[in-house]
Design a protein around this motif. Sequence first.
Motif, PDB file in Angstrom:
ATOM      1  N   LYS A   1      74.862  46.879   7.520  1.00 55.56           N
ATOM      2  CA  LYS A   1      76.137  46.820   6.828  1.00 55.56           C
ATOM      3  C   LYS A   1      76.378  47.988   6.417  1.00 55.56           C
ATOM      4  CE  LYS A   1      75.899  41.834   4.945  1.00 55.56           C
ATOM      5  NZ  LYS A   1      75.786  41.178   3.901  1.00 55.56           N
TER       6      LYS A   1
ATOM      7  N   LYS B   1      78.227  52.839   9.636  1.00 52.67           N
ATOM      8  CA  LYS B   1      79.549  52.831  10.309  1.00 52.67           C
ATOM      9  C   LYS B   1      79.713  53.832  11.199  1.00 52.67           C
ATOM     10  CE  LYS B   1      81.495  50.395   6.345  1.00 52.67           C
ATOM     11  NZ  LYS B   1      80.547  49.556   5.916  1.00 52.67           N
TER      12      LYS B   1
ATOM     13  N   ASP C   1      78.767  40.763   9.383  1.00 55.95           N
ATOM     14  CA  ASP C   1      79.920  41.465   9.110  1.00 55.95           C
ATOM     15  C   ASP C   1      80.875  41.516  10.394  1.00 55.95           C
ATOM     16  OD1 ASP C   1      79.531  41.975   6.371  1.00 55.95           O
ATOM     17  OD2 ASP C   1      79.208  43.989   6.833  1.00 55.95           O
ATOM     18  N   LYS C   2      80.941  39.971  10.996  1.00 57.52           N
ATOM     19  CA  LYS C   2      81.702  39.788  12.305  1.00 57.52           C
ATOM     20  C   LYS C   2      81.288  40.720  13.420  1.00 57.52           C
ATOM     21  CE  LYS C   2      85.631  38.215   9.575  1.00 57.52           C
ATOM     22  NZ  LYS C   2      87.071  38.596   9.520  1.00 57.52           N
TER      23      LYS C   2
END
Length: 170
Positions: free
Chosen positions: A167, A170, A116-117
Amino acid sequence: MKKTIASVLAVLMLMLSLGTSLSASGKGTINKTGMPNPFTEVRTMKEAKAITGFSMTVPKKAAGAKKVFINCTDDMIQVGYKSSLREVRIRKARGFVPDLDGDYNEYPKNRVLTVDKKLVFTSSAVLNKADGDYEMYYVAKWYSKGFTFSVTCENGMTKAQLVKIIKAVK
């Protein structure tokens, strides 16, 4: 008399060096000292945010393991997962913290994955099994939006399991 005093002093010095003190009853007690536990155990991410000032999103399960604890310090949140096969630990800290993972083992393979970058630095090893060789990942860490993140797994996990965790965090 001098020998008796010298003997008593020697015994007292030995007891002090071993961390032993005499109580009023004359019985020895051992005073163990060490670094206090820096973590505060909490039950929810809301409680962790109240202590750290930031939140963290994590998966309900990590590599098949269920969440068993959340704890934090003033500047880090740690979530632990456990199953019969493995223990997984996910951490998030404010700022750049190179050794956030706390795993000081050396692994034969170190590489960078893009998930995811995010550039994720990983440590892994190739295990040889009768049904073929496969790679197990033990440590992953990355820096994103002012925070350092890490995932560690003592028994290792597959790349697919690791990517799924990264992923979700966060």
